[in-house]
Design a protein around this motif. Structure first.
Motif, mmCIF file in Angstrom:
data_model
loop_
_atom_site.group_PDB
_atom_site.id
_atom_site.type_symbol
_atom_site.label_atom_id
_atom_site.label_comp_id
_atom_site.label_asym_id
_atom_site.label_seq_id
_atom_site.Cartn_x
_atom_site.Cartn_y
_atom_site.Cartn_z
ATOM 1 N N PRO A 9 -14.576 -38.266 -42.420
ATOM 2 C CA PRO A 9 -14.649 -37.790 -41.031
ATOM 3 C C PRO A 9 -14.218 -38.824 -40.005
ATOM 4 C CG PRO A 9 -16.847 -38.153 -41.936
ATOM 5 C CD PRO A 9 -15.895 -38.283 -43.078
ATOM 6 N N ASP A 10 -14.123 -40.110 -40.387
ATOM 7 C CA ASP A 10 -13.684 -41.140 -39.444
ATOM 8 C C ASP A 10 -12.240 -40.919 -38.981
ATOM 9 O OD1 ASP A 10 -16.058 -42.461 -39.372
ATOM 10 O OD2 ASP A 10 -15.495 -44.014 -40.815
ATOM 11 N N TYR A 11 -11.509 -40.081 -39.708
ATOM 12 C CA TYR A 11 -10.108 -39.822 -39.346
ATOM 13 C C TYR A 11 -9.940 -38.465 -38.682
ATOM 14 C CZ TYR A 11 -8.980 -43.978 -42.014
ATOM 15 O OH TYR A 11 -8.926 -45.273 -42.458
ATOM 16 N N ASP A 94 -6.746 -24.221 -34.499
ATOM 17 C CA ASP A 94 -7.674 -25.281 -34.904
ATOM 18 C C ASP A 94 -8.876 -24.760 -35.677
ATOM 19 O OD1 ASP A 94 -6.083 -27.178 -33.816
ATOM 20 O OD2 ASP A 94 -7.392 -27.671 -32.123
ATOM 21 N N SER A 95 -9.306 -23.551 -35.399
ATOM 22 C CA SER A 95 -10.556 -23.059 -35.995
ATOM 23 C C SER A 95 -10.344 -21.918 -36.983
ATOM 24 C CB SER A 95 -11.507 -22.600 -34.878
ATOM 25 O OG SER A 95 -11.829 -23.687 -34.023
ATOM 26 N N GLY A 142 -5.640 -29.407 -43.232
ATOM 27 C CA GLY A 142 -6.789 -28.572 -42.890
ATOM 28 C C GLY A 142 -6.987 -28.406 -41.399
ATOM 29 N N PRO A 143 -7.750 -27.393 -41.002
ATOM 30 C CA PRO A 143 -8.031 -27.150 -39.583
ATOM 31 C C PRO A 143 -8.985 -28.184 -39.014
ATOM 32 C CG PRO A 143 -9.244 -25.601 -40.953
ATOM 33 C CD PRO A 143 -8.361 -26.372 -41.880
ATOM 34 N N ALA A 144 -9.176 -28.144 -37.697
ATOM 35 C CA ALA A 144 -9.914 -29.194 -36.992
ATOM 36 C C ALA A 144 -11.391 -29.233 -37.351
ATOM 37 C CB ALA A 144 -9.760 -29.006 -35.485
ATOM 38 N N ASP A 145 -11.955 -28.118 -37.830
ATOM 39 C CA ASP A 145 -13.395 -28.113 -38.125
ATOM 40 C C ASP A 145 -13.714 -28.438 -39.572
ATOM 41 O OD1 ASP A 145 -12.395 -25.816 -39.200
ATOM 42 O OD2 ASP A 145 -13.660 -24.434 -38.062
ATOM 43 N N THR A 146 -12.710 -28.912 -40.343
ATOM 44 C CA THR A 146 -12.971 -29.397 -41.701
ATOM 45 C C THR A 146 -12.700 -30.900 -41.748
ATOM 46 O OG1 THR A 146 -10.709 -28.979 -42.459
ATOM 47 C CG2 THR A 146 -12.314 -27.197 -42.729
ATOM 48 N N ALA A 147 -13.315 -31.573 -42.679
ATOM 49 C CA ALA A 147 -13.138 -33.016 -42.809
ATOM 50 C C ALA A 147 -11.745 -33.329 -43.352
ATOM 51 C CB ALA A 147 -14.206 -33.589 -43.746
ATOM 52 N N PRO A 148 -11.073 -34.371 -42.829
ATOM 53 C CA PRO A 148 -9.723 -34.715 -43.292
ATOM 54 C C PRO A 148 -9.719 -35.138 -44.753
ATOM 55 C CG PRO A 148 -10.207 -35.760 -41.185
ATOM 56 C CD PRO A 148 -11.503 -35.203 -41.701
ATOM 57 N N PRO A 275 -12.053 -43.890 -30.787
ATOM 58 C CA PRO A 275 -13.503 -43.629 -30.739
ATOM 59 C C PRO A 275 -13.860 -42.290 -30.095
ATOM 60 C CG PRO A 275 -12.896 -45.161 -29.018
ATOM 61 C CD PRO A 275 -11.639 -44.868 -29.768
ATOM 62 N N PHE A 276 -13.468 -41.208 -30.755
ATOM 63 C CA PHE A 276 -13.835 -39.875 -30.285
ATOM 64 C C PHE A 276 -14.851 -39.291 -31.247
ATOM 65 C CE2 PHE A 276 -9.552 -40.683 -28.749
ATOM 66 C CZ PHE A 276 -9.665 -40.337 -27.406
ATOM 67 N N SER A 277 -15.867 -38.697 -30.704
ATOM 68 C CA SER A 277 -16.933 -38.149 -31.539
ATOM 69 C C SER A 277 -16.445 -36.908 -32.274
ATOM 70 C CB SER A 277 -18.158 -37.794 -30.680
ATOM 71 O OG SER A 277 -18.660 -38.947 -30.039
ATOM 72 N N ALA A 278 -16.606 -36.928 -33.568
ATOM 73 C CA ALA A 278 -16.221 -35.765 -34.369
ATOM 74 C C ALA A 278 -17.338 -34.735 -34.356
ATOM 75 C CB ALA A 278 -15.916 -36.200 -35.798
ATOM 76 N N PRO A 279 -16.986 -33.451 -34.318
ATOM 77 C CA PRO A 279 -18.015 -32.415 -34.445
ATOM 78 C C PRO A 279 -18.544 -32.378 -35.877
ATOM 79 C CG PRO A 279 -15.835 -31.434 -34.504
ATOM 80 C CD PRO A 279 -15.633 -32.900 -34.224
ATOM 81 N N THR A 280 -19.476 -31.528 -36.126
ATOM 82 C CA THR A 280 -19.941 -31.322 -37.494
ATOM 83 C C THR A 280 -18.807 -30.685 -38.295
ATOM 84 O OG1 THR A 280 -22.201 -31.009 -36.715
ATOM 85 C CG2 THR A 280 -21.667 -30.218 -38.939
ATOM 86 N N LEU A 281 -18.400 -31.360 -39.351
ATOM 87 C CA LEU A 281 -17.225 -30.925 -40.105
ATOM 88 C C LEU A 281 -17.628 -30.321 -41.443
ATOM 89 C CD1 LEU A 281 -14.928 -34.032 -39.466
ATOM 90 C CD2 LEU A 281 -14.917 -31.855 -38.256
ATOM 91 N N ALA A 282 -16.978 -29.224 -41.785
ATOM 92 C CA ALA A 282 -17.202 -28.594 -43.091
ATOM 93 C C ALA A 282 -16.333 -29.280 -44.137
ATOM 94 C CB ALA A 282 -16.857 -27.106 -43.012
#
Length: 480
Positions: A9-11, A94-95, A142-148, A275-282
């Protein structure tokens, strides 16, 4: 089996930035196709697609245009790619579910692949393959709400490594001026399409030119290895690449090559540098993880020949080992020309030729022409005809297939061809005779610039295309 290693998720922020910029470059590429295809590869273009697909089978040039071609269909394909790319830029996908993200990102890749594979010489540059190779990997991010997915991030670094290291190796194996650090005494003046700042770069003191060359070697031959190091080393390496690529953007026009390289470098920046906060990622579903591993294995196998090429004494530049441009070789300017020539196309509307014939010059949008005209900033847009005119000035062999057809189109005042030019001296009327001459171009000195207001000094060198007129069959014939 634990899958904890598979995502990071850091990416999240760098993945999002990468996707946005890549989609924007896709959009530019499709708009270039929309604006230029009719004159270059359309049914009545200089190198028509229908003629190409009749002699080149699908297995050698996979493309939807192998099954059907019309100018209207090509325009529909290019506009479809542009619309999808714009939607991706705006984040409208994105979603979506993972499977939908794969399909959406696959669409511009398939469509642009189809264009490149029938584009012939107009689409033969390294940035086409780089866009396709990078675009293929983007399908699986993957889309924005999944972990890279980490394997795809590593593959992006592998592309970036080959771009930089390949360019560095081709320089070290190429012209001696790269080894004695003097190539940049000439490069800013003789590069294919100088930009508005190129005159100033050319007149930098020679010690700074040597420093430029040394920095290029360090960034291309040493820094890329740090991309595979733990953070923050990988991020610092990416930042160095971003800085040097920005320098290249400022000093010339290289289509979207530099911005795409910078886009790849974004993928190496983690949350410490973005340093942008990531949302909760699936987490990606199991089928997607398996698919990514299969794709990774395939690309690693295909990487054998490009990797071997990097260390080969006969290194190839900008070469694709597979028809889908999945893993390619890159590199540029193994040699640097020290003298600039330009092909200048002129025509007249006088009924007969004589010693007092007045010839008027066609002006191109990007390439040097009128000495008083300051070089323009064109990139990341790409002027394909202007770029190939630079190659024509190096050797007539680069223009054998299209320079005479270009002359015929200009003699006929073909509207689509004239759209590629900045200025038609006959305002849409057919001229009677046309010729092309070769000129030696050099930047003015600061003193010459102050005295004349000109950016270039040019000297005629001889004919590039003999004076001719349009024959009864529509083909150019030499003037008597």
């Amino acid at each position: 089996m634990s899958w904890d290693w598979f995502t990071d998720p850091d990416y999240w922020a760098s993945r999002l930035a990468f996707q946005r910029v890549l989609a924007a470059l896709y959009l530019i590429a499709f708009l270039v196709a929309v604006n230029q295809f009719r004159a270059l590869i359309g049914t009545n273009g200089l190198l028509p697609v229908p003629r190409f697909v009749r002699r080149v089978p699908f297995r050698r040039a996979p493309s939807v245009f192998q099954f059907h071609y019309s100018d209207r269909f090509f325009a529909a394909v290019a506009w479809t790619g542009a619309v999808i790319s714009a939607a991706l830029v705006l984040g409208l996908c994105d979603s979506v579910p993972v499977w939908a993200s794969i399909l959406v990102w696959a669409a511009p890749w398939v469509l642009y692949q189809s264009i490149v594979n029938v584009g012939q010489i107009w689409y033969s540059f390294g940035w086409e393959s780089l866009l396709l190779e990078t675009g293929f990997l983007a399908i699986f991010l993957g889309p924005a709400d999944t972990a890279p997915p980490v394997p795809v991030l590593w593959l992006l670094l592998w592309v970036l490594f080959r771009v930089e290291f390949g360019a560095g190796m081709i320089k070290m194996r190429g012209a001696p001026c790269w080894r004695d650090l003097t190539c940049l005494y000439y490069h800013h003046e003789t590069q294919p399409m100088p930009g508005p700042l190129s005159w100033y770069f050319h007149h930098l003191p020679k010690p700074l030119h040597r420093l430029e060359a040394l920095a290029s070697h360090a960034t291309q031959l040493v820094v890329p290895f740090a991309l595979f190091a733990p953070q923050p080393a990988a991020g610092i390496a990416a930042l160095l690449i971003l800085v040097t690529q920005a320098w290249l953007v400022a000093s010339g026009n290289f289509s979207w090559l530099n911005l795409l390289t910078m886009t790849l470098a974004l993928s190496a920046l983690d949350s410490h540098l973005l340093p942008f906060s990531a949302p909760t990622l699936a987490e990606p579903p199991l089928w997607d993880r398996v698919l990514i591993l299969v794709v990774t294995a395939l690309l690693l196998v295909l990487s054998y020949r490009p990797a071997r090429n990097l260390f080969s004494g006969k290194q190839l530049m900008n070469y694709s080992f597979d028809r889908l441009h999945l893993v390619n070789t890159y590199g540029a300017f193994g040699t640097v020309t020290q003298i600039r020539h330009e092909v200048v196309i002129e025509a007249t509307d006088e009924p007969e030729l004589g010693p007092d014939t007045v010839w008027r010059e066609y002006e191109f949008k990007g390439k040097p022409g009128d000495p008083r005209r300051r070089p323009r900033q064109i990139a990341p847009y790409h002027l394909r005809l202007d770029w190939m005119m630079w190659f024509a000035s190096l050797s007539s062999s680069y223009a054998d297939a299209w320079l005479e057809p270009l002359a015929e189109k200009l003699l006929a005042a073909d509207p689509e061809t004239l759209k590629l030019l900045r200025h038609d001296p006959f305002e849409g009327r057919p001229p009677t005779f046309l010729r092309a001459r070769l000129f030696r171009y050099r930047f003015t000195t600061p003193a010459e610039r102050r005295a004349t207001g000109e950016w270039w000094v040019r000297t005629p060198r001889g004919p590039a295309l003999r004076a001719g007129r349009l024959g009864p069959d529509g083909a150019a014939v030499a003037a008597e």
